[in-house]
Design a protein around this motif. Structure first.
Motif, short mmCIF file in Angstrom:
data_model
loop_
_atom_site.label_atom_id
_atom_site.label_comp_id
_atom_site.label_asym_id
_atom_site.label_seq_id
_atom_site.Cartn_x
_atom_site.Cartn_y
_atom_site.Cartn_z
N ILE A 185 -45.84 -3.76 7.50
CA ILE A 185 -44.46 -4.04 7.12
C ILE A 185 -44.39 -4.32 5.63
CG2 ILE A 185 -42.47 -5.52 7.50
CD1 ILE A 185 -43.52 -6.13 10.27
N ILE A 186 -43.54 -3.57 4.94
CA ILE A 186 -43.40 -3.70 3.49
C ILE A 186 -42.06 -4.36 3.19
CG2 ILE A 186 -43.38 -2.46 1.29
CD1 ILE A 186 -44.94 -0.20 2.83
N SER A 187 -42.11 -5.56 2.63
CA SER A 187 -40.88 -6.30 2.30
C SER A 187 -41.21 -7.31 1.22
CB SER A 187 -40.31 -7.01 3.53
OG SER A 187 -39.27 -7.89 3.16
N TYR A 188 -40.71 -7.09 0.01
CA TYR A 188 -41.06 -8.00 -1.08
C TYR A 188 -40.54 -9.42 -0.81
CZ TYR A 188 -41.57 -10.24 -5.56
OH TYR A 188 -41.92 -11.12 -6.55
N SER A 189 -39.30 -9.53 -0.40
CA SER A 189 -38.73 -10.87 -0.17
C SER A 189 -39.37 -11.56 1.03
CB SER A 189 -37.22 -10.79 0.04
OG SER A 189 -36.92 -10.19 1.29
N GLY A 190 -39.77 -10.76 2.02
CA GLY A 190 -40.29 -11.32 3.26
C GLY A 190 -39.21 -11.98 4.10
N GLU A 191 -37.95 -11.74 3.74
CA GLU A 191 -36.83 -12.37 4.46
C GLU A 191 -35.83 -11.34 4.98
OE1 GLU A 191 -36.91 -15.38 5.28
OE2 GLU A 191 -38.40 -16.23 3.90
N THR A 192 -36.14 -10.05 4.88
CA THR A 192 -35.23 -9.02 5.37
C THR A 192 -35.10 -9.14 6.88
OG1 THR A 192 -36.00 -7.57 3.59
CG2 THR A 192 -34.74 -6.55 5.37
N LYS A 193 -33.87 -9.32 7.34
CA LYS A 193 -33.62 -9.60 8.75
C LYS A 193 -34.24 -8.54 9.66
CE LYS A 193 -29.57 -8.67 10.34
NZ LYS A 193 -28.10 -8.69 10.61
N GLU A 194 -34.06 -7.27 9.31
CA GLU A 194 -34.57 -6.18 10.15
C GLU A 194 -36.09 -6.19 10.24
OE1 GLU A 194 -30.67 -4.79 8.31
OE2 GLU A 194 -32.47 -5.88 7.68
N MET A 195 -36.75 -6.48 9.11
CA MET A 195 -38.22 -6.48 9.12
C MET A 195 -38.78 -7.68 9.88
SD MET A 195 -39.18 -3.69 7.73
CE MET A 195 -37.80 -3.06 8.71
N LEU A 196 -38.06 -8.79 9.85
CA LEU A 196 -38.50 -9.95 10.63
C LEU A 196 -38.35 -9.66 12.12
CD1 LEU A 196 -37.02 -12.90 8.54
CD2 LEU A 196 -39.39 -12.12 8.64
N GLN A 197 -37.31 -8.94 12.47
CA GLN A 197 -37.13 -8.57 13.88
C GLN A 197 -38.26 -7.63 14.32
OE1 GLN A 197 -33.44 -6.56 14.83
NE2 GLN A 197 -33.57 -7.14 16.99
N ILE A 198 -38.61 -6.66 13.46
CA ILE A 198 -39.72 -5.75 13.75
C ILE A 198 -41.01 -6.54 13.93
CG2 ILE A 198 -41.21 -3.97 12.74
CD1 ILE A 198 -38.64 -2.78 13.73
N ALA A 199 -41.26 -7.49 13.03
CA ALA A 199 -42.48 -8.29 13.10
C ALA A 199 -42.56 -9.05 14.42
CB ALA A 199 -42.56 -9.26 11.92
N GLY A 200 -41.43 -9.59 14.85
CA GLY A 200 -41.41 -10.31 16.12
C GLY A 200 -41.70 -9.42 17.30
N ILE A 201 -41.17 -8.20 17.29
CA ILE A 201 -41.42 -7.25 18.38
C ILE A 201 -42.90 -6.87 18.41
CG2 ILE A 201 -40.95 -4.90 19.20
CD1 ILE A 201 -38.12 -5.23 17.96
N LEU A 202 -43.45 -6.58 17.24
CA LEU A 202 -44.87 -6.20 17.18
C LEU A 202 -45.77 -7.33 17.68
CD1 LEU A 202 -45.02 -4.39 13.69
CD2 LEU A 202 -44.84 -3.35 15.95
N GLN A 203 -45.44 -8.53 17.26
CA GLN A 203 -46.22 -9.70 17.69
C GLN A 203 -46.18 -9.84 19.21
OE1 GLN A 203 -44.72 -13.68 16.56
NE2 GLN A 203 -46.70 -14.02 15.57
N LYS A 204 -45.01 -9.66 19.78
CA LYS A 204 -44.85 -9.75 21.23
C LYS A 204 -45.65 -8.67 21.95
CE LYS A 204 -41.25 -9.80 24.82
NZ LYS A 204 -39.79 -9.70 25.08
#
Length: 280
Positions: A185-204
């Motif tokens: 996951i590439i996100s400079y801010s680390g706070e992009t809502k969509e990327m955080l949702q993706i991270a949560g799905i992958l973790q699950k």
């Protein structure tokens, strides 16, 4: 990890903590001679504020902070890096001045990101990529361009790589992942809502998560299993977007080169085979 860069990029500081941060960044050599009470007096704060700031930086106390500062100030002086320097395009700049500024931004961004590079972590991620059946890249906006660049590089050397530029497709991509995938996951801010949702799905789903993100504490680097940190000089119209893309591309290039070194002879053959002028 650079304590000075981490300090500069740190978010969610109180007003008093920010005063301490600004003082340290502006006068790091003076701070080396101070006690915690001296710094509190000079920054118009309190020793408790300084201790809280150290905790946010994961540094065990002011004495340890001074040790790290002593190491870094000498290094940054040798490579002529000014962490408070910002470069902006002004209304009356000539084309030549703009060219010089953008060149300087790119060089300094790469030099700063090099300070953050963790060789062992890059090697661990490269090995994870080698073992993964499928590599999934994720990114929104400018970061999606970096994801596409990563896809092409690793596709050339025979990896099964997936990237989608539309978020709805990235969402489906993540939902269908499992432990045989690797999510980057590439996100400079680390706070992009969509990327955080993706991270949560992958973790699950049990998919290992690698974040290419900023060094300051953010939601994404707390979720990720592995973090590859980048930094960005403030640029152009007081925005870091151009520099962050440069830093992200640089880290992907490092990752690609280290991956190739794991099986050099075989991968060189694949690269030669996939050269466009070789395709019939």
């Amino acid at each position: 990890m650079s304590v000075l860069i981490k300090l500069r990029d740190q978010r969610n500081l109180s007003e008093a903590e920010n005063q301490v941060r600004e003082y340290i960044l502006r006068y790091p050599k003076r701070v080396l001679e101070y006690t915690v009470y001296d710094l509190a007096r000079e920054s118009f704060t309190s020793p408790a504020t300084i201790v809280r700031l150290c905790k946010k930086l994961d540094i065990k106390g002011f004495s340890r902070l001074k040790v790290l500062l002593a190491e870094e100030t000498k290094y940054f002086q040798n490579i002529k890096l000014n962490l408070l320097d910002t470069t902006t395009i002004e209304k009356d700049d000539s084309p030549g001045a703009i060219i010089d500024k953008i060149t300087n931004i790119s060089i300094k961004t790469i030099e700063e990101t090099r300070v953050l590079v963790n060789e062992e972590e890059l090697l661990r991620v490269a090995r994870l990529m080698k073992d993964a059946n499928i590599i999934d890249f994720y990114g929104i906006g400018a970061s999606s361009l970096v994801a596409v660049d990563g896809q092409f590089k690793f596709m050339r050397i025979g990896k099964n790589v997936i990237v989608h530029q539309h978020y709805d497709r990235q969402y489906v991509q993540a939902v269908n992942s499992d432990a045989s995938h690797l999510g980057i996951i590439i996100s400079y801010s680390g706070e992009t809502k969509e990327m955080l949702q993706i991270a949560g799905i992958l973790q699950k789903n049990g998919t290992p998560v690698v974040a290419v993100t900023s060094s300051g504490e953010n939601s994404l680097n707390r979720i990720a299993d592995h973090n590859l940190f980048v930094t960005a000089k403030e640029t152009v119209f007081r925005s870091g977007a151009m520099a962050s893309r440069t830093a992200q591309l640089y880290v992907i290039d490092l990752l690609y080169a280290i991956y190739c070194s794991l099986d050099y002879d075989e991968i060189i053959q694949k690269i030669q085979k996939t050269r466009i002028d070789q395709v019939k």
